[in-house]
Scaffold this active site. Structure first.
Site, PDB file in Angstrom:
ATOM      1  N   ARG A  27      11.083   8.281  10.225  1.00 23.96           N
ATOM      2  CA  ARG A  27      11.320   7.095  11.061  1.00 23.96           C
ATOM      3  C   ARG A  27      10.358   7.022  12.239  1.00 23.96           C
ATOM      4  O   ARG A  27      10.313   6.046  12.968  1.00 23.96           O
ATOM      5  CB  ARG A  27      12.758   7.097  11.592  1.00 23.96           C
ATOM      6  CG  ARG A  27      13.842   7.106  10.524  1.00 23.96           C
ATOM      7  CD  ARG A  27      15.227   7.158  11.150  1.00 23.96           C
ATOM      8  NE  ARG A  27      15.459   5.985  11.977  1.00 23.96           N
ATOM      9  CZ  ARG A  27      15.933   4.838  11.502  1.00 23.96           C
ATOM     10  NH1 ARG A  27      16.205   4.711  10.212  1.00 23.96           N
ATOM     11  NH2 ARG A  27      16.115   3.789  12.280  1.00 23.96           N
ATOM     12  N   TRP A 116       8.525   6.428  17.162  1.00 26.36           N
ATOM     13  CA  TRP A 116       7.497   5.580  16.571  1.00 26.36           C
ATOM     14  C   TRP A 116       7.184   4.570  17.663  1.00 26.36           C
ATOM     15  O   TRP A 116       7.982   3.654  17.920  1.00 26.36           O
ATOM     16  CB  TRP A 116       8.006   4.899  15.311  1.00 26.36           C
ATOM     17  CG  TRP A 116       6.977   3.992  14.706  1.00 26.36           C
ATOM     18  CD1 TRP A 116       6.839   2.642  14.901  1.00 26.36           C
ATOM     19  CD2 TRP A 116       5.925   4.366  13.820  1.00 26.36           C
ATOM     20  NE1 TRP A 116       5.766   2.177  14.197  1.00 26.36           N
ATOM     21  CE2 TRP A 116       5.183   3.209  13.518  1.00 26.36           C
ATOM     22  CE3 TRP A 116       5.525   5.567  13.247  1.00 26.36           C
ATOM     23  CZ2 TRP A 116       4.081   3.209  12.682  1.00 26.36           C
ATOM     24  CZ3 TRP A 116       4.434   5.571  12.402  1.00 26.36           C
ATOM     25  CH2 TRP A 116       3.711   4.401  12.130  1.00 26.36           C
ATOM     26  N   ASN A 142      16.537   3.684  19.770  1.00 26.10           N
ATOM     27  CA  ASN A 142      15.797   3.143  18.621  1.00 26.10           C
ATOM     28  C   ASN A 142      16.005   1.639  18.655  1.00 26.10           C
ATOM     29  O   ASN A 142      17.141   1.159  18.696  1.00 26.10           O
ATOM     30  CB  ASN A 142      16.334   3.719  17.308  1.00 26.10           C
ATOM     31  CG  ASN A 142      15.708   3.007  16.113  1.00 26.10           C
ATOM     32  OD1 ASN A 142      14.553   2.610  16.177  1.00 26.10           O
ATOM     33  ND2 ASN A 142      16.483   2.799  15.059  1.00 26.10           N
ATOM     34  N   GLU A 522      -2.352 -10.875  -3.420  1.00 26.55           N
ATOM     35  CA  GLU A 522      -1.481  -9.771  -2.994  1.00 26.55           C
ATOM     36  C   GLU A 522      -0.562  -9.352  -4.136  1.00 26.55           C
ATOM     37  O   GLU A 522      -0.362  -8.161  -4.379  1.00 26.55           O
ATOM     38  CB  GLU A 522      -0.677 -10.170  -1.756  1.00 26.55           C
ATOM     39  CG  GLU A 522       0.305  -9.135  -1.281  1.00 26.55           C
ATOM     40  CD  GLU A 522      -0.331  -7.779  -0.945  1.00 26.55           C
ATOM     41  OE1 GLU A 522      -1.578  -7.687  -0.878  1.00 26.55           O
ATOM     42  OE2 GLU A 522       0.411  -6.798  -0.782  1.00 26.55           O
ATOM     43  N   LYS A 526      -0.500  -5.531  -5.600  1.00 27.68           N
ATOM     44  CA  LYS A 526       0.752  -4.760  -5.647  1.00 27.68           C
ATOM     45  C   LYS A 526       1.004  -4.240  -7.048  1.00 27.68           C
ATOM     46  O   LYS A 526       1.341  -3.090  -7.268  1.00 27.68           O
ATOM     47  CB  LYS A 526       1.938  -5.643  -5.213  1.00 27.68           C
ATOM     48  CG  LYS A 526       2.069  -5.879  -3.734  1.00 27.68           C
ATOM     49  CD  LYS A 526       2.675  -4.741  -2.960  1.00 27.68           C
ATOM     50  CE  LYS A 526       1.704  -3.796  -2.327  1.00 27.68           C
ATOM     51  NZ  LYS A 526       0.558  -4.249  -1.614  1.00 27.68           N
ATOM     52  N   HIS A 545     -13.702 -21.815 -15.341  1.00 31.25           N
ATOM     53  CA  HIS A 545     -15.090 -21.357 -15.195  1.00 31.25           C
ATOM     54  C   HIS A 545     -15.290 -19.968 -15.767  1.00 31.25           C
ATOM     55  O   HIS A 545     -16.200 -19.254 -15.366  1.00 31.25           O
ATOM     56  CB  HIS A 545     -15.473 -21.390 -13.714  1.00 31.25           C
ATOM     57  CG  HIS A 545     -15.384 -22.757 -13.134  1.00 31.25           C
ATOM     58  ND1 HIS A 545     -16.292 -23.756 -13.433  1.00 31.25           N
ATOM     59  CD2 HIS A 545     -14.462 -23.317 -12.335  1.00 31.25           C
ATOM     60  CE1 HIS A 545     -15.940 -24.871 -12.813  1.00 31.25           C
ATOM     61  NE2 HIS A 545     -14.834 -24.636 -12.134  1.00 31.25           N
ATOM     62  N   LYS A 644      -2.306   6.451   1.702  1.00 26.80           N
ATOM     63  CA  LYS A 644      -1.679   5.435   2.553  1.00 26.80           C
ATOM     64  C   LYS A 644      -2.694   4.875   3.546  1.00 26.80           C
ATOM     65  O   LYS A 644      -2.680   3.703   3.833  1.00 26.80           O
ATOM     66  CB  LYS A 644      -0.493   6.032   3.333  1.00 26.80           C
ATOM     67  CG  LYS A 644       0.245   5.008   4.209  1.00 26.80           C
ATOM     68  CD  LYS A 644       0.799   3.861   3.395  1.00 26.80           C
ATOM     69  CE  LYS A 644       1.434   2.777   4.243  1.00 26.80           C
ATOM     70  NZ  LYS A 644       1.750   1.551   3.446  1.00 26.80           N
TER      71      LYS A 644
END
Ligand code: AGP
Length: 649
Positions: A27, A116, A142, A522, A526, A545, A644
């Site tokens: 987290r 974070w 948080n 996108e 994915k 085309h 990542k």
């Protein structure tokens, strides 16, 4: 998104707190800290141990001069109850080393936090717990306090002094201001004065052994066991000690002692709550019960978008002050050059359509790996916008440096506070998606779209292209996007059923026009990055085309169509591929039922302003990719060959 943990019982608290924080590092992990109640007469075992990236002090009767020094007179042998606070920048292991895995911090009641960063970059002084100087209150938080600045300004005028840049410290001082011996009353008063989302763990130094907690829109649970009682942001933190938990209802206050747990509503009336048994294993618990982080993060999108958008909208107006650009400077922007990689590049493609429609500012879009070497020619008043979740992508960082070397102003749209791109950009606009663990980005992507919308509206207003009424209409719709995403997520079974039919495809194509083309890009990325199925996205007008020669019987073509003026054209493109044997999936807004005349299967998304449609159509495309990859039994969160954050060229 941060991690909170608390324990009060008959064992030393610090080691238990550190254990819990370790399970919550997913987290947030840029800094961590603990606060442990000291009974007073028991004395103070810890010697002050500063470390480069850490600090240790006691907030107690004596006033700590700064979070990072230990006040005189409250150390060993102190008779006053006090709170010892130890904080460290970096991963939890730094805090572990500072406290000998918690063994050097006495006390059986404490709270902990792994951060974070959202407000204030990662540092010791910005790490939690935060506390006020003139009362002994320690807080871990948080969430996002949206009105923290006005609270801070008001308290500063009242003589409170702030040490950190965080929103949380405002809460610590408010609690301090209203605490006159009754914690529940003080907490209730604070609840009426803060806006935003919060899960708070609180210690009052003069009430050793007691933990207080309260939540609004951020998760918080209570756990009970015969060793003592717990609070935590999420189940993994306490699963080692108990499976007997209560998910605290919104706007409720909790008081924990070693033996008792009491719940109160905001009116300070005691209420009864039920506990339930958690039967997740540890790994499942870290994913909140979801099978993969990717699915968990897809489901976090409503909250991530809400957290990113609502603090920047007040009374219908977009507030872009954090860019550090005056209205006049915004109005002077003659062109926008957007630069990014991968999915972030698709955000830029969406932005091109959306910003040009809303602010009538020409937008160029470039892959960072191309921009950095093409010796770009740009107008003087070009604003370069670099979009990056990690803020560490090598090509994007290099493109930023190239733009700055050429003398252009650079705005970073970044998710990781204090990352390289955030630090080196002239302005930074943070997305508040929280840590994104899955390699395939979903919630960060959605918050980047939201950031772009806010930028477009702010630009459009500064340039006088849109008036106040249009701004209010757009911001109102932006605030409704989270609930519309939630409605799409309710349909996941339909998408899962459809995906299972195509898990063994060899090729899948995506087509769209206008910003639906950007969404197609996108959707295609994915799919291919987690299912390893070859996929391409095409501007639907391009099919004739060349690409259409690839269409054969049974090939899945996904047509995305939300733009009214282009709808019929997209439909005819779908007819073209269908007549050549393709199986056509339509993704469109409710109301466009003529899609079913051509599509073999249709997925509808709620209606929204066309310029925001990408935020909705991307959700079924994410779920399609997820379930296709799941159907192939692949490692969805860690696809082969990918990282990542691509921090190398
Ligand atoms: C997206 O699902 C991919 N993981 C990848 O394309 C990613 O968007 C790209 O590497 C950019 O990363 P960044 O946003 O951290 O700069």
């Amino acid at each position: 998104m941060c991690g909170i943990v608390g324990f009060t019982g008959r064992q030393q608290a610090a080691p238990i707190l550190l254990d819990g924080l370790e399970k919550l590092e997913y987290r947030g992990y840029d800094s961590a800290g603990i606060a442990v109640a000291q009974e007073g007469a028991a004395g103070y075992g810890g010697a002050a141990r500063g470390a480069q990236s850490g600090s240790r002090q006691t907030a107690g009767a004596a006033r700590p001069e700064a979070q990072g020094e230990r006040p005189e007179g409250s150390g060993a042998g102190s008779t006053e109850p006090s709170i010892e606070i130890v904080k460290a920048k970096g991963r939890l292991k730094v805090l572990r080393e500072m406290t000998d895995d918690g063994r050097s911090v006495p006390g059986t009641c404490g709270i902990g936090h792994t951060r974070w960063a959202t407000h204030g970059e990662p540092s010791v002084v910005n790490s939690h717990p935060h506390y006020a100087k003139n009362k002994r209150v320690a807080v871990v938080h948080n969430g996002i306090i949206e009105n923290y600045q006005e609270i801070r300004d008001r308290l500063t005028k009242e003589g409170f002094s702030f040490l950190s840049e965080t929103d949380t410290e405002s809460v610590a001082h408010l609690l301090d201001k209203y605490y006159a011996g009754n914690p529940i009353e003080a907490i209730s008063k604070v609840m009426f004065r803060v806006r935003g989302s919060y899960a708070l763990g609180i210690l009052f130094a003069d009430r050793p052994g007691e933990i207080y907690a309260v939540r609004k829109d951020s998760p918080l649970i209570v756990g009970r066991s015969d060793q003592g009682n717990f609070i935590a942001s999420d189940v993994p933190a306490i699963l080692k000690y108990t499976r007997d938990v209560c998910f605290i209802p919104n706007l409720e206050i909790v008081k924990l002692t070693a033996a008792e747990i009491h719940f109160y509503n905001v009116d300070q009336e005691e209420v009864e709550e039920t506990f339930s048994a958690i039967n997740w294993d540890t790994e499942a618990a870290e994913k909140g019960g979801f099978a993969h982080f990717m699915l968990k993060e897809i489901y976090e999108q409503p909250k991530a978008v809400r957290d990113t958008v609502s603090p920047r909208i007040s009374e219908g107006h977009v507030n872009l002050e954090e860019l550090g650009m005056s209205r006049e400077e915004l109005a002077k922007v003659s062109r926008i050059q957007m630069v990014a990689c991968g999915s972030a590049y698709h955000v830029c493609m969406t932005a091109k359509y959306m910003v040009e429609q809303t602010a009538r500012v020409p937008v160029d879009v470039d892959l960072a790996s191309e921009f950095r070497y093409r010796n770009p020619v740009m107008e003087k008043d070009t604003l370069v916008v670099v979009v990056s979740q990690s803020g560490e992508t090598a090509d994007s960082l290099a493109a930023l440096r190239e733009a700055k070397k050429l003398g252009y102003r650079v705005l970073g749209i970044v998710n990781v506070v204090g990352s390289s791109i955030a630090r080196e950009a002239d302005s930074v606009f943070y997305t508040w998606a929280g840590p994104e663990i899955s390699v395939a980005t979903t919630k960060a992507y959605s918050t980047q779209l939201a950031a772009v919308y806010l930028l477009a509206i702010g630009l459009g207003r500064a340039k006088g292209v849109i008036g106040e009424a249009a701004e209010k209409e757009m911001t109102a719709e932006l605030l409704r996007l989270p609930e519309k995403i939630e409605r799409i997520l309710e349909e996941k079974e339909r998408i899962q059923w459809f995906a299972n039919k195509f898990s063994h495809s060899k090729d899948i194509f995506f087509i769209g026009r206008g910003l639906d083309y950007a969404s197609s890009l996108e959707g295609s990325l994915k799919l291919k990055e987690i299912s390893y199925i070859h996929s391409e996205a095409y501007a639907a007008g391009e099919l004739k085309h060349g690409t259409i020669s690839l269409i054969e019987d049974g090939i899945l073509v996904v047509g995305v169509a939300t733009q009214k003026s282009l709808f019929e054209k997209l439909i005819s493109n779908m007819v073209e591929v269908k007549s050549r044997g393709a199986y056509v999936l339509g993704v469109t807004s409710y109301g466009n039922y003529s899609m079913e005349d051509v599509a073999n299967y249709t997925i509808y998304v709620p209606k929204t302003m066309e310029c925001f449609a990408a935020s909705l159509t991307v959700v079924p495309l994410q779920l399609l990719a997820y379930y296709v990859a799941l159907g192939k039994g692949l490692d969805v969160d860690k696809p082969r060959n990918l990282a990542k954050s691509v921090t190398v060229e």
